[in-house]
Structure formats: structure tokens, C-alpha cells
Design a protein around this motif. Sequence first.
Motif: not given
Length: 461
Positions: A287-290, A300-307
Motif C-alpha cells: 500500500x502506498x500510504x505509509x 496504510x502500509x504494513x507497520x512494525x506493530x501490526x495493531x
Amino acid sequence: MAGGSPSNSPPTQSAIVTAIFAFNLIIGVGALSLPFSMNLVGIAVGCVLIVLVGVLGYISATFVLESIANSSALLRLGRASGSNEQLSEHSTLTTELPITSDMKDSELFEFRHLELSKMSDMLFPKWGRVGFYFVICIYLYGDLAIYGVAVPLTLSDFFGWDYRWFLTIFAAFMVPFVFFNFQKTKFLQIATLTTRNVALLSMIILTIRFIGQGNGDSNVRWARPQGIATAFGNIVYAFMCHHSLPSIVAPMKNKQFANKSLLFTFLFVGMIYLIFPVTAIFAFADIENTKCASHSGPPCRLQRLFTQNFSSFDLRWMASFLSLFPVFTLSSNFPLISITLRNNLLTLFKQLNLLTWNTKLQYIVCCLLSPLPPLAVVYIVRDVSVLVGFTGAYAGVFIMFIVPACLVYRSRNQLKKELGRALPSHDLTSPFQHVAWVVVILIWSCVSLVIITVNNVMHYA
């Protein structure tokens, strides 16, 4: 990490309940950073690592259980290679029943609640005991650092305030608890376990639903060796339960089913760890949205904490619940881990003869050395995946693989020497009896440490 005597109440816990408790112990904060870490290394490599760590982790878990039974027998026989001081702590256990030549094996291997620390005191020479306490302290420091960054980071993203403010408030509330002693209540355990499982199931369902609506992208990474250090450490950390196995198995009524209960748990956890990050990667990796918004909006793009990926979910109460989930579960554990670390630091100081002339000063120093260093580290390092990776890749490898292999090898050899015959089978006998399995675990550990270290050096250089 204390223990060494039978429980005052008879064991009544079933094999199914034991498996559930083990599952709840394993599924923790490591699972929340698993999708991001697996995306770094690629889905194919990540799945292979999950299978390997899961299989070898189960083998070493059976080593822990067998070591408990073997150590219990050594205590009954009054034989242990640790220091006389350490053996004297358990001397009451060796005189409950007379040792006779016609003693049944079930009596000889009667279960004693022995933690890893107690078995290391019994079975390892002084340098081994010092090494064990050093490693367990490093692991607990890593735990505190991970918790110390996850809670303030979650609050910062949710409320939009500065991270360091929340970290300062978190430290001010948590540090004083290390000077006291308390145990987690049964209600708190049930609340924490329920919240964790509801959150995990909700994230899996919402992610699959998101993909089913035609979202996500199949153009994902399948193999990327550059991220193997972080992914490997995260996976080891996510499977970690070995240091708490004695407490899980102690209340079990029919301990002949202990190994099967653990097998079921590792298989189920492995399945969850294959489904959870893979669906997350297909849904959010490209996903482009960071940046994740704290209000309803695009994904949004995959975050370090998935929550954090659910902070912009349309159903606001669910978004708030998942976003704040780490705060609910980790805040209650931080004081407990700090106290556990303090107690292990006190033991390490005793082993090294540090500040033994002033016990009050020793206590104060260990209380301060428990929470302050990791909190100082997370003022600078905010990347949860890096902290999880380093903790799992180094201290985690020792606790999950090296320590259980050494414990079972030492306990088998000592018991064979005392009995003068081959070891009889008992309720907690590991299915992996050949010494080759111990060698495989140790070789795997050494090769992993070398590869991870080389990978880290190349990455950060």
C-alpha cells in the motif's frame, strides 16, 4: 524463577488446559511484529524459518521437561554436580522417602517444580551458572526494552503526542514497582489472555475480510536474505516459552501427556504464525500510504506493530481496541518482568561476589539496574522489530536451544552414572533420546548465531 518442591495442592490441570496455557504463553508481543519482520525476509524464507524454529523449538521443549524429571531423580538420590550450597537448598527433597534398590521408577522420577535457574544451579559448573544468569538477564532486558517502546509508541500514535513524553510518564509509573514484590492475580491473567486472543482473532478476520473485498496485492516479496537476522530473531522470540514450561507443567495431573500437549500447542501456534503474517503481507505490504491515521481513512502500509494498521478502521471502537491492545497487555507485565530481572541480577551478583558486603546497597543497585537501562535505550531506539530481532537472535537462541540441550545432556549423563544402568523411561521422557538430537540443536544454534552476526555486521556496516 524459584521453585523446587512439590505443590501443596494436588495437580488437577488437564492436558487440554495445559496446551491452552502454553498457547497463551507463546502468543505475545512477538506475534505483533511478525508480519513486518517476515515481509523484510520474504514470505518463502519466512515460512521456512517458522517451520524450522517451530520443530526444533518443540524438540528443545521436550528436553526441558525431561531435564525436570531427571533433576528430580538426582535430588532424590542426593546427587548433583552444582555447588554444595546450591544442593543444600534442595536437601529436604532427598529425605522424604528412603532410597531403596526396589524403588519404582515412577517414585524416583516424581515431579518436582524446578525452574531453569534451579536446574542450572544443580547441573552446571560455576561458569555455566554465571553464563545462564547472564543470558537470562540479557533476555529480560530485551523484554523490558520491547515493552518499553511498544506502549509509549502505541499511545503516541493513538493520541498524536510526542513519544518521549509518553515514555517519561510510563517510566515514572513503572519504575517504583521494582522495589516491591507481588504476584499477578488470577483475574488479571484471565483478562490479559482473553484480550490477547480476541485481538489476534479480530486482526486475522479483518485482514482476510479486507483481502476478500478485492484489496491487497499479490506482488509481494518471496525471498530477501538481507532481512534474515531480524526475521529469525523475531520468530525465535515469538516461539519463546521454554523458561516458563516448568510452571505450566507443574499443575498438570497426567504428566505422561505433557509432550503431546506441547506438540499440539506448537502445531497450532505454527499454523497461526503461517496464516497471520502471510495474510497481513498480502493485504498491506504494498500500500502506498505509509502513515496510519488515527481516524477513519484509507489503509496504510504494513507497520512494525501490526495493531497500528487498524488505527484508521471505519469501526472506531474496534480500531481503538486494536490500536491500544499493546497498552492493555504489556503494561501489566512490565513490573513483573522488572522484578524477575531484579531477582536474577541479585543471583548473578551473588555468583560474582559483587557488593556482597552490603546487601541493602546490592538490592538498591539491582532495583535500579533492572528497568532504567532498557528505558534509556528506548529513548533512542524506537524500532520494535530491531529490538525483538536482537533479543530473539541472541539471548533467545541460548534460552530456547542451547540451555535445554545442555541441561538434558548433563542430567542424562549424571543420572546414568548414579544408576549404573541405562535411563528408564518415565512420563516426561523426550521422544528424542539419541545424543544426535542434542548435537543437532547445538549445531543449529551455533550456525544461526554466526549467520545472524555476519548478517548484522554487513547490514550495519
